[in-house]
Design an enzyme around this catalytic site. Structure first.
Site, PDB file in Angstrom:
ATOM      1  N   ASP A   1      50.647  -8.200 -19.538  1.00 21.18           N
ATOM      2  CA  ASP A   1      49.597  -8.380 -19.346  1.00 21.18           C
ATOM      3  C   ASP A   1      48.635  -8.127 -20.615  1.00 21.18           C
ATOM      4  O   ASP A   1      48.997  -7.776 -21.599  1.00 21.18           O
ATOM      5  CB  ASP A   1      49.047  -7.197 -18.361  1.00 21.18           C
ATOM      6  CG  ASP A   1      47.609  -7.323 -17.752  1.00 21.18           C
ATOM      7  OD1 ASP A   1      47.331  -8.375 -17.079  1.00 21.18           O
ATOM      8  OD2 ASP A   1      46.575  -6.435 -17.953  1.00 21.18           O
TER       9      ASP A   1
ATOM     10  N   GLU B   1      50.415 -12.957 -21.245  1.00 16.10           N
ATOM     11  CA  GLU B   1      49.077 -13.596 -20.802  1.00 16.10           C
ATOM     12  C   GLU B   1      48.117 -13.321 -21.992  1.00 16.10           C
ATOM     13  O   GLU B   1      47.624 -12.408 -22.468  1.00 16.10           O
ATOM     14  CB  GLU B   1      48.554 -12.785 -19.598  1.00 16.10           C
ATOM     15  CG  GLU B   1      47.182 -13.216 -19.205  1.00 16.10           C
ATOM     16  CD  GLU B   1      46.140 -12.255 -18.607  1.00 16.10           C
ATOM     17  OE1 GLU B   1      45.240 -12.440 -17.813  1.00 16.10           O
ATOM     18  OE2 GLU B   1      46.384 -11.059 -18.985  1.00 16.10           O
TER      19      GLU B   1
HETATM   20  C1  ABC Z   1      38.029  -6.615 -10.876  1.00 13.59           C
HETATM   21  C2  ABC Z   1      37.563  -6.860  -9.488  1.00 13.59           C
HETATM   22  C3  ABC Z   1      37.033  -8.214  -9.569  1.00 13.59           C
HETATM   23  C4  ABC Z   1      35.893  -8.060 -10.530  1.00 13.59           C
HETATM   24  C5  ABC Z   1      36.425  -7.806 -11.825  1.00 13.59           C
HETATM   25  C6  ABC Z   1      35.308  -7.964 -13.041  1.00 13.59           C
HETATM   26  O1  ABC Z   1      36.803  -6.462 -11.797  1.00 13.59           O
HETATM   27  O2  ABC Z   1      38.511  -6.692  -8.636  1.00 13.59           O
HETATM   28  O3  ABC Z   1      36.228  -8.422  -8.441  1.00 13.59           O
HETATM   29  O4  ABC Z   1      35.315  -9.596 -10.505  1.00 13.59           O
HETATM   30  C7  ABC Z   1      42.871  -6.328 -12.761  1.00 13.59           C
HETATM   31  C8  ABC Z   1      42.682  -6.894 -11.250  1.00 13.59           C
HETATM   32  C9  ABC Z   1      41.206  -7.343 -11.076  1.00 13.59           C
HETATM   33  C10 ABC Z   1      40.152  -6.549 -11.558  1.00 13.59           C
HETATM   34  C11 ABC Z   1      40.741  -6.032 -12.983  1.00 13.59           C
HETATM   35  C12 ABC Z   1      39.732  -5.225 -13.669  1.00 13.59           C
HETATM   36  O5  ABC Z   1      41.823  -5.390 -13.148  1.00 13.59           O
HETATM   37  O6  ABC Z   1      43.512  -7.940 -10.860  1.00 13.59           O
HETATM   38  O7  ABC Z   1      41.085  -7.589  -9.702  1.00 13.59           O
HETATM   39  O8  ABC Z   1      38.997  -7.148 -11.521  1.00 13.59           O
HETATM   40  O9  ABC Z   1      39.711  -4.181 -13.005  1.00 13.59           O
HETATM   41  C13 ABC Z   1      44.721  -9.384 -16.639  1.00 13.59           C
HETATM   42  C14 ABC Z   1      45.413  -9.737 -15.254  1.00 13.59           C
HETATM   43  C15 ABC Z   1      44.399  -9.146 -14.225  1.00 13.59           C
HETATM   44  C16 ABC Z   1      44.109  -7.618 -14.367  1.00 13.59           C
HETATM   45  C17 ABC Z   1      44.018  -7.368 -15.697  1.00 13.59           C
HETATM   46  C18 ABC Z   1      43.641  -5.792 -15.917  1.00 13.59           C
HETATM   47  C19 ABC Z   1      44.215  -8.264 -16.572  1.00 13.59           C
HETATM   48  O10 ABC Z   1      45.811 -10.842 -14.884  1.00 13.59           O
HETATM   49  O11 ABC Z   1      44.954  -9.471 -12.871  1.00 13.59           O
HETATM   50  O12 ABC Z   1      42.983  -7.458 -13.556  1.00 13.59           O
HETATM   51  O13 ABC Z   1      44.888  -5.322 -16.208  1.00 13.59           O
HETATM   52  C20 ABC Z   1      40.210 -10.830 -19.211  1.00 13.59           C
HETATM   53  C21 ABC Z   1      41.625 -10.412 -19.892  1.00 13.59           C
HETATM   54  C22 ABC Z   1      42.690 -10.968 -19.151  1.00 13.59           C
HETATM   55  C23 ABC Z   1      42.596 -10.198 -17.769  1.00 13.59           C
HETATM   56  C24 ABC Z   1      41.283 -10.601 -17.298  1.00 13.59           C
HETATM   57  C25 ABC Z   1      41.095 -10.190 -15.615  1.00 13.59           C
HETATM   58  O14 ABC Z   1      40.370 -10.200 -18.044  1.00 13.59           O
HETATM   59  O15 ABC Z   1      41.482 -11.278 -21.299  1.00 13.59           O
HETATM   60  O16 ABC Z   1      43.948 -10.325 -19.931  1.00 13.59           O
HETATM   61  N1  ABC Z   1      43.908 -10.446 -16.940  1.00 13.59           N
HETATM   62  C26 ABC Z   1      36.913 -14.770 -20.369  1.00 13.59           C
HETATM   63  C27 ABC Z   1      37.509 -14.177 -21.474  1.00 13.59           C
HETATM   64  C28 ABC Z   1      38.882 -13.425 -21.022  1.00 13.59           C
HETATM   65  C29 ABC Z   1      38.675 -12.575 -20.000  1.00 13.59           C
HETATM   66  C30 ABC Z   1      37.998 -13.232 -18.718  1.00 13.59           C
HETATM   67  C31 ABC Z   1      37.677 -12.325 -17.497  1.00 13.59           C
HETATM   68  O17 ABC Z   1      36.598 -13.778 -19.421  1.00 13.59           O
HETATM   69  O18 ABC Z   1      37.735 -14.738 -22.631  1.00 13.59           O
HETATM   70  O19 ABC Z   1      39.597 -12.743 -21.807  1.00 13.59           O
HETATM   71  O20 ABC Z   1      39.959 -12.032 -19.365  1.00 13.59           O
HETATM   72  O21 ABC Z   1      37.182 -13.174 -16.520  1.00 13.59           O
HETATM   73  C32 ABC Z   1      36.254 -19.737 -19.955  1.00 13.59           C
HETATM   74  C33 ABC Z   1      36.247 -19.036 -21.067  1.00 13.59           C
HETATM   75  C34 ABC Z   1      37.069 -17.963 -21.188  1.00 13.59           C
HETATM   76  C35 ABC Z   1      36.866 -16.952 -20.218  1.00 13.59           C
HETATM   77  C36 ABC Z   1      37.105 -17.567 -18.858  1.00 13.59           C
HETATM   78  C37 ABC Z   1      37.075 -16.791 -17.649  1.00 13.59           C
HETATM   79  O22 ABC Z   1      36.445 -18.645 -18.481  1.00 13.59           O
HETATM   80  O23 ABC Z   1      36.509 -19.998 -22.405  1.00 13.59           O
HETATM   81  O24 ABC Z   1      36.915 -17.316 -22.459  1.00 13.59           O
HETATM   82  O25 ABC Z   1      37.351 -15.893 -20.031  1.00 13.59           O
HETATM   83  O26 ABC Z   1      35.968 -20.780 -19.764  1.00 13.59           O
END
Ligand code: ABC
Ligand code: CA
Length: 487
Positions: free
Chosen positions: A203, A227
Site C-alpha cells: 500500500d 500501489e
Molecule cells: C476514507 C473513507 C472514504 C473517504 C476517504 C477520504 O477516507 O472511507 O469514504 O472518501 C483506506 C480505506 C479508505 C479510506 C482511507 C483513508 O483508508 O480503504 O476507504 O477512505 O482513511 C491506499 C489503499 C486504500 C486505503 C489506503 C490507506 C491507501 O488502496 O484502500 O484507504 O491505507 C491516496 C494514496 C493511495 C491511497 C488512496 C486512498 O489515497 O496515494 O495510496 N490508496 C490523488 C493523489 C493520490 C491519492 C488520491 C486520493 O488523490 O495523487 O495519491 O491517493 O483519492 C487523478 C489525479 C490523481 C488523484 C486521482 C484521485 O485523480 O491525477 O492525482 O490522486 O485524476
C-alpha cells in the site's frame, strides 16, 4: 514465490470483509454504512472453488493485521487499512489458524496467496493520536510530525506528511528512522513465514522514500507489487527499480477514459503503454494490469454498454503484465433486481459504494461476463502454453486510432474498439505485421468465429458490432478441452 513464478498467474482481488461469510449466510451489507459486514478467511476458503472455476490461480486479500476498533466519522476499519497493531491479526477476519488454513487451502489448489500490507501509517480516531494504542510504534517519535498532505507535487510532503484528516488521521511512520525500519523489516519477514504468504501487495508506496523499499522487499523474500497512485508513467518509472512490480495505474487512467464511452481515445491508452514500455525497468511485462479496484469507481458506473465493458475487461488479459480482476467485476451481468440498493451501487461507483458484498450475487457463474472472464483466463493460459516467450516479449500495438486498437502478443491477437454496441459503423483492424504463418486459421475465442490470416500472415478484420475479438490460432486451441473445442 518469486516474480518469475508470479508472471504467468492471474490474480483475483477480494475485500475480505465483503467476499464470503464462514457459514454461507448473506447478512445485510449496506456499503454506505462503512461497517464490517462479516466476511472472513474461513469464508474465502469456502468459496475457493468459485475463484478457481473462474480461472484464477492467485488471490489478493485485504490487510490482515489488527485495526482500529469501533466507529469513526469514516466508518469502521472493515477494509483493513487502519493498522493499530502489526503483531496481531484482525480478529474480525478470523484466527491465526484460519489464515494458515486459507494459505494451505490455496496451496492445495496450486494457487498463491497475496496479502496486502501497509507500512506508511498507523491509524487513529483522535487528533493528536493516542500513540500508546499503537503496537509496536507506541511513541510519538516513531512518527513524522503532524502535517496533512495538501500539495501532491511536493514529494517531501507526500512522503513525510500525513494522509487522512483530523477526524481519522493516518499517522505517518518515520520510515527514515533506523529502529522503525528494522522493526518493519523483521515484522514482514515473520508475517510471510508464519502464514506461508506467496506475495505482497504494498500500500501507499509513493508515500515512503524510495530507498526504504529494497530492504523491505528483500526482508519479505517474496514477490511484491506496489500501489503508486499516479497518472504518469514517468512518475512510476523509478519505483519499478525498487520492487518487482507496480499496479498499472497510468494505464488504468487511460484505459478507463478510452472505453467509458464511444468518444474515448484509444490512442491515449496506447501512448501510456508506449511510455511505460520505454521507461519501466522491465517495460510493461511486470505490471499488475487492472480495470477495477476497491478505491476507484466501478467501470460499470461509467457505462452500461456491454460491448464497451467487454472490451475494457479484456484489456488486462491480452497485453503485457499480470492480470488482476477485482471481485466487484463479475457482479456485472447479474440480476440487478435481486440486490437491495443496487442501483445506488451501479451509479455511484466510488469508495465506499464499490465495495458490495459478493454474497448478494449468489456466486452464480452462469452470467455473460463471468463466462467472459473464464474465456479470457483460458485464452491467456493457452497463449502462454503455445509460446515459451509469450511472457517475456512485449506486446505490439497496431491499428491504433481513437476507436480501434490491436494488441499483438503472439500467438494472441486482440482486436479492441470503443464504438460500443449501439454502433452500426464498420470497424476495421488492419494488422499486416501480425506475424502468423501464411494463411493460418485463427479463432475468435469469444465467439468461436474463424478468421484466416493472409498469405503474408497479416490479419484484416471488418466488423459491425462493437465487440472485442481475441484471436488464437486453431493450433493453440487443440490442447484445450473447453473453449471453441467443437471447431
Ligand atoms: C476514507 C473513507 C472514504 C473517504 C476517504 C477520504 O477516507 O472511507 O469514504 O472518501 C483506506 C480505506 C479508505 C479510506 C482511507 C483513508 O483508508 O480503504 O476507504 O477512505 O482513511 C491506499 C489503499 C486504500 C486505503 C489506503 C490507506 C491507501 O488502496 O484502500 O484507504 O491505507 C491516496 C494514496 C493511495 C491511497 C488512496 C486512498 O489515497 O496515494 O495510496 N490508496 C490523488 C493523489 C493520490 C491519492 C488520491 C486520493 O488523490 O495523487 O495519491 O491517493 O483519492 C487523478 C489525479 C490523481 C488523484 C486521482 C484521485 O485523480 O491525477 O492525482 O490522486 O485524476
Ligand atoms: Ca510517509
Amino acid at each position: 514465490a518469486t516474480a518469475a513464478e508470479w508472471q504467468n498467474r492471474t490474480i483475483y482481488q477480494l475485500v475480505t470483509d465483503r467476499f464470503a461469510t464462514p457459514d454461507g449466510s448473506g447478512p445485510p451489507c449496506d456499503t454506505g454504512d462503512r461497517k464490517y459486514c462479516g466476511g472472513t478467511w474461513k469464508g474465502i476458503i469456502s468459496k475457493l472453488d468459485y475463484i478457481h472455476d473462474l480461472g484464477f490461480d492467485a488471490v489478493w486479500i485485504s490487510p490482515v493485521v489488527a485495526n482500529l476498533e469501533g466507529n469513526t466519522t469514516d466508518g469502521q476499519a472493515y477494509h483493513g487499512y487502519w493498522t493499530q497493531d502489526i503483531n496481531s491479526l484482525n480478529s474480525k477476519f478470523g484466527t491465526a489458524d484460519d489464515l494458515k488454513a486459507l494459505s494451505a487451502a490455496l496451496h492445495n489448489r496450486s494457487m498463491y496467496l497475496m496479502v496486502d500490507v501497509v507500512v506508511n501509517h498507523m491509524v487513529s480516531n483522535s487528533d493528536p493520536p493516542d500513540y500508546s494504542n499503537f503496537t509496536p510504534f507506541s511513541k510519538e517519535s516513531n512518527f513524522h510530525p503532524e502535517c496533512f498532505i495538501t500539495d501532491y507535487t511536493n514529494q517531501t510532503d507526500v512522503e513525510q506528511c500525513w494522509l487522512g484528516d483530523k477526524d481519522v488521521p493516518l499517522a505517518d511512520l518515520n520510515t527514515e528512522a533506523d529502529d522503525v525500519v528494522s522493526s518493519l523489516n523483521s515484522w514482514i519477514k515473520g508475517l510471510v513465514s508464519d502464514y506461508a504468504i506467496d506475495g505482497l501487495r504494498i500500500d501507499t508506496v509513493k508515500h515512503v522514500r524510495k530507498d526504504f523499499w529494497p530492504g523491505f522487499v528483500s526482508s519479505a523474500g517474496v514477490f511484491t507489487i506496489g500501489e503508486v497512485l499516479h497518472e504518469e508513467p514517468s512518475y512510476l518509472a523509478p519505483y519499478t527499480k525498487v520492487m518487482d512490480s507496480l499496479l498499472d495505474y497510468p494505464a488504468w487512467f487511460t484505459l478507463t477514459a478510452a472505453f467509458k464511452n464511444n468518444t474515448g481515445n484509444l490512442t491515449a491508452l496506447a501512448t501510456t503503454v508506449w511510455q511505460s514500455q520505454a521507461s519501466y525497468l522491465s517495460g510493461e511485462l511486470m505490471v499488475g494490469s487492472f480495470l477495477e479496484n476497491h478505491d476507484q469507481p466501478r467501470f460499470q458506473s461509467l457505462t452500461q454498454d456491454s460491448s464497451l465493458i467487454k472490451n475494457a475487461m479484456a484489456w488486462p488479459f491480452v497485453q503485457d503484465g499480470i492480470p488482476i480482476l477485482s471481485h466487484s467485476s463479475e457482479r456485472i451481468g447479474a440480476d440487478h433486481h435481486s440486490y437491495p440498493g443496487q442501483e445506488q451501487g451501479y451509479t455511484g461507483g466510488g469508495d465506499p459504494s464499490n465495495r458490495e458484498a459478493l454474497w448478494y450475487s449468489g456466486y452464480i457463474e452462469d452470467k455473460p461476463l463471468v463466462t467472459h472472464v473464464k474465456i479470457l483466463n483460458e485464452a491467456r493460459r493457452l497463449a502462454i502454453a503455445a509460446n515459451t516467450s509469450f511472457l517475456t516479449t512485449a506486446a505490439l500495438l497496431y491499428a491504433v486510432s481513437e476507436s480501434t486498437l490491436a494488441v499483438s502478443k503472439p500467438p494472441l491477437l486482440a482486436l479492441l474498439t470503443n464504438v460500443g454496441n449501439i454502433s452500426t459503423a464498420a470497424t476495421t483492424w488492419n494488422v499486416p505485421d501480425a506475424g502468423y504463418p501464411a494463411n493460418e486459421v485463427l479463432v475468435d475465442v469469444l465467439t468461436c468465429n474463424k478468421v484466416t490470416a493472409d498469405n503474408s500472415g497479416g490479419v484484416l478484420v471488418h466488423a459491425t458490432s462493437g465487440e472485442p475479438q481475441v484471436l488464437l490460432p486453431t493450433s493453440a486451441l487443440s490442447a484445450s478441452g473447453s473453449i471453441c473445442s467443437n471447431l
